[in-house]
Design an enzyme around this catalytic site. Structure first.
Site, PDB file in Angstrom:
ATOM      1  N   MET A 142     -11.433  -6.007   5.102  1.00 52.66           N
ATOM      2  CA  MET A 142     -10.620  -5.067   5.884  1.00 52.66           C
ATOM      3  C   MET A 142     -10.267  -5.699   7.218  1.00 52.66           C
ATOM      4  SD  MET A 142     -10.034  -2.451   4.056  1.00 52.66           S
ATOM      5  CE  MET A 142      -9.232  -1.451   5.315  1.00 52.66           C
ATOM      6  N   MET A 158      -8.675   8.194  -0.296  1.00 55.94           N
ATOM      7  CA  MET A 158      -9.502   8.548   0.858  1.00 55.94           C
ATOM      8  C   MET A 158     -10.045   9.969   0.696  1.00 55.94           C
ATOM      9  SD  MET A 158      -7.159   7.089   3.964  1.00 55.94           S
ATOM     10  CE  MET A 158      -6.427   5.431   3.888  1.00 55.94           C
ATOM     11  N   HIS A 188      -8.103   1.153  -4.152  1.00 52.74           N
ATOM     12  CA  HIS A 188      -9.044   0.949  -3.050  1.00 52.74           C
ATOM     13  C   HIS A 188      -9.730   2.279  -2.749  1.00 52.74           C
ATOM     14  CE1 HIS A 188      -9.372  -0.115   1.549  1.00 52.74           C
ATOM     15  NE2 HIS A 188     -10.545  -0.009   0.956  1.00 52.74           N
ATOM     16  N   HIS A 217      -1.013  -1.295  -4.382  1.00 57.69           N
ATOM     17  CA  HIS A 217      -2.289  -0.952  -3.744  1.00 57.69           C
ATOM     18  C   HIS A 217      -2.333   0.546  -3.501  1.00 57.69           C
ATOM     19  CE1 HIS A 217      -5.858  -1.935  -1.269  1.00 57.69           C
ATOM     20  NE2 HIS A 217      -5.426  -1.034  -0.421  1.00 57.69           N
ATOM     21  N   ASP A 250      -6.491  -6.430   4.084  1.00 56.69           N
ATOM     22  CA  ASP A 250      -5.898  -5.097   4.035  1.00 56.69           C
ATOM     23  C   ASP A 250      -5.883  -4.481   5.425  1.00 56.69           C
ATOM     24  OD1 ASP A 250      -6.810  -2.013   2.252  1.00 56.69           O
ATOM     25  OD2 ASP A 250      -4.979  -2.640   3.269  1.00 56.69           O
ATOM     26  N   ASP A 256      -4.395   3.634  -2.024  1.00 57.62           N
ATOM     27  CA  ASP A 256      -5.475   3.976  -1.088  1.00 57.62           C
ATOM     28  C   ASP A 256      -5.996   5.373  -1.344  1.00 57.62           C
ATOM     29  OD1 ASP A 256      -3.817   2.089   1.414  1.00 57.62           O
ATOM     30  OD2 ASP A 256      -5.800   1.679   0.561  1.00 57.62           O
ATOM     31  N   MET A 277     -11.841   4.478  -0.729  1.00 52.02           N
ATOM     32  CA  MET A 277     -12.494   4.720   0.559  1.00 52.02           C
ATOM     33  C   MET A 277     -13.160   6.090   0.456  1.00 52.02           C
ATOM     34  SD  MET A 277      -9.444   3.136   2.875  1.00 52.02           S
ATOM     35  CE  MET A 277      -8.286   3.327   1.502  1.00 52.02           C
ATOM     36  N   SER A 289       0.852  -1.197   0.000  1.00 50.09           N
ATOM     37  CA  SER A 289       0.000   0.000   0.000  1.00 50.09           C
ATOM     38  C   SER A 289       0.884   1.241   0.000  1.00 50.09           C
ATOM     39  CB  SER A 289      -0.871   0.032   1.257  1.00 50.09           C
ATOM     40  OG  SER A 289      -1.315   1.354   1.483  1.00 50.09           O
ATOM     41  N   GLY A 343      -0.425   1.384   9.648  1.00 44.46           N
ATOM     42  CA  GLY A 343       0.228   1.183  10.945  1.00 44.46           C
ATOM     43  C   GLY A 343      -0.664   0.695  12.067  1.00 44.46           C
TER      44      GLY A 343
HETATM   45  C1  DX5 Z   1      -6.167   1.563   5.455  1.00 42.86           C
HETATM   46  C2  DX5 Z   1      -5.700   1.174   4.060  1.00 42.86           C
HETATM   47  C3  DX5 Z   1      -4.639   0.096   4.105  1.00 42.86           C
HETATM   48  C4  DX5 Z   1      -3.386   0.524   4.871  1.00 42.86           C
HETATM   49  C5  DX5 Z   1      -2.506  -0.664   5.145  1.00 42.86           C
HETATM   50  O1  DX5 Z   1      -7.348   2.315   5.337  1.00 42.86           O
HETATM   51  O2  DX5 Z   1      -6.762   0.687   3.279  1.00 42.86           O
HETATM   52  O3  DX5 Z   1      -4.279  -0.260   2.774  1.00 42.86           O
HETATM   53  O4  DX5 Z   1      -2.679   1.473   4.114  1.00 42.86           O
HETATM   54  O5  DX5 Z   1      -1.425  -0.215   5.926  1.00 42.86           O
HETATM   55  P1  DX5 Z   1      -0.782  -1.186   7.012  1.00 42.86           P
HETATM   56  O6  DX5 Z   1      -0.296  -2.390   6.245  1.00 42.86           O
HETATM   57  O7  DX5 Z   1       0.337  -0.390   7.612  1.00 42.86           O
HETATM   58  O8  DX5 Z   1      -1.862  -1.548   7.981  1.00 42.86           O
HETATM   59 ZN    ZN Z   2      -6.276  -0.192   1.292  1.00 43.03          ZN
END
Ligand code: DX5
Ligand code: ZN
Length: 224
Positions: A139, A39, A68, A35, A175, A37, A70, A10, A147
Site C-alpha cells: 500500500m 471496504m 482487494h 482492481h 496501490d 476495492d 479491506m 481501481s 485520490g
Molecule cells: C485505497 C484503495 C486504492 C485506491 C487507489 O484504499 O485500495 O485502490 O482506490 O486510488 P488512487 O489511485 O486514486 O489513489
Molecule cells: Zn485497492
C-alpha cells in the site's frame, strides 16, 4: 529481467451509478486487470461493495478481477468472493492474526492469493508466507480512499519486497497515488502491477491515462 507492467484500474474512482458500463469502458481502454476495492467500514473508515456487486460486474469483462479485501475478519467472506468471480483475492496482513490460514483458504478455493501490507507495516511480516502468495500488495497510501498522495517512503519498501521475492513467481503490486510520475518510482523500485484509480478515471480519458501510466513505468524499467 524486464517485467511486463500490469495496469489495474481501481473502480473505487469509477462512477458507482454505472459500474458495469465503467468496467466495460476500462476493459476497452486497455487495462490488464480490474482492481476491486472492498471496504467494510471497520478495517478502513469507508464502506464500498460486497460479493454481490462483484458477481454483477463479472459478466462485463473477461479480464482478471483483482479483489482487494479491506475487511476484518476476512475468512468468512473468501468463498463468497471466489464464487462471485474474483480471480485474485488479497487480504491484509493486519486484518487478523491468522493470515497464513487465509492465504491457504484462498488457494484451496482455486484462486490466486494476495497479501497486502499497510504503509506502517514492515515488510518482514510476510517472510513466512512467501510460498503461500501469488501477489504482494504494498500500500502506497493509507487504505480507505482514492485520490490520496503516494507515500514516497514506500519506494524503499518496494525495493526490499522485490528482493524478498527473488525468483519466485510473485507479482509485486502497488496501490494508492499512482500517476505517471509515481509509476516511474514504483516500477524502478521493482513493482510490476500498478493500481490506479483517480489517475485512470480523471477526465474520462481512460485509454490515454492508462497508456501514460504504462509508458512511464516501462520507461523507468528500461532506464534501470
Ligand atoms: C485505497 C484503495 C486504492 C485506491 C487507489 O484504499 O485500495 O485502490 O482506490 O486510488 P488512487 O489511485 O486514486 O489513489
Ligand atoms: Zn485497492
Amino acid at each position: 529481467m524486464a517485467r511486463d507492467i500490469i495496469i489495474a484500474p481501481s473502480i473505487l474512482s469509477a462512477d458507482f451509478a454505472k459500474l458495469g458500463e465503467e468496467v466495460r469502458a476500462i476493459d476497452a481502454a486497455g487495462c490488464d486487470w480490474i482492481h476491486v476495492d472492498v471496504m467494510d467500514g471497520h478495517f478502513v473508515p469507508n464502506i464500498t461493495i460486497g460479493p454481490q456487486v462483484v458477481a454483477a460486474l463479472r459478466p462485463h469483462s473477461k479480464k482478471i478481477f483483482d479483489v482487494h479485501l479491506m475487511i476484518a475478519p476476512a475468512d468468512a467472506y473468501l468463498e463468497a468472493f471466489a464464487t462471485a468471480g474474483a480471480d485474485i483475492i488479497t487480504v491484509h496482513a493486519e486484518a487478523g492474526p491468522h493470515f497464513d490460514r487465509s492465504l491457504q483458504l484462498i488457494r484451496a478455493l482455486g484462486k490466486k492469493a494476495g497479501v497486502a501490507i499497510n504503509p506502517s507495516t514492515p515488510e518482514n511480516v510476510i517472510s513466512y508466507v512467501l510460498d503461500r502468495v501469488d501477489l504482494i500488495l504494498v500500500m502506497t497510501v493509507n487504505p480507505g480512499f482514492g485520490g490520496q498522495s503516494f507515500i514516497a517512503a514506500m519506494a524503499d519498501k518496494i525495493r526490499r519486497v522485490r528482493q524478498m521475492i527473488g525468483t519466485r513467481p510473485i507479482h509485486l503490486e502497488i496501490d494508492g497515488g499512482a500517476t505517471p510520475e509515481t509509476a516511474k518510482i514504483a516500477a524502478a523500485a521493482g513493482a510490476n502491477v500498478l493500481v490506479a484509480g483517480s489517475a485512470v478515471f480523471a477526465g474520462g480519458r481512460y485509454q490515454a491515462n492508462i497508456a501514460a501510466i504504462r509508458a512511464a513505468a516501462a520507461g523507468a524499467i528500461a532506464e534501470r
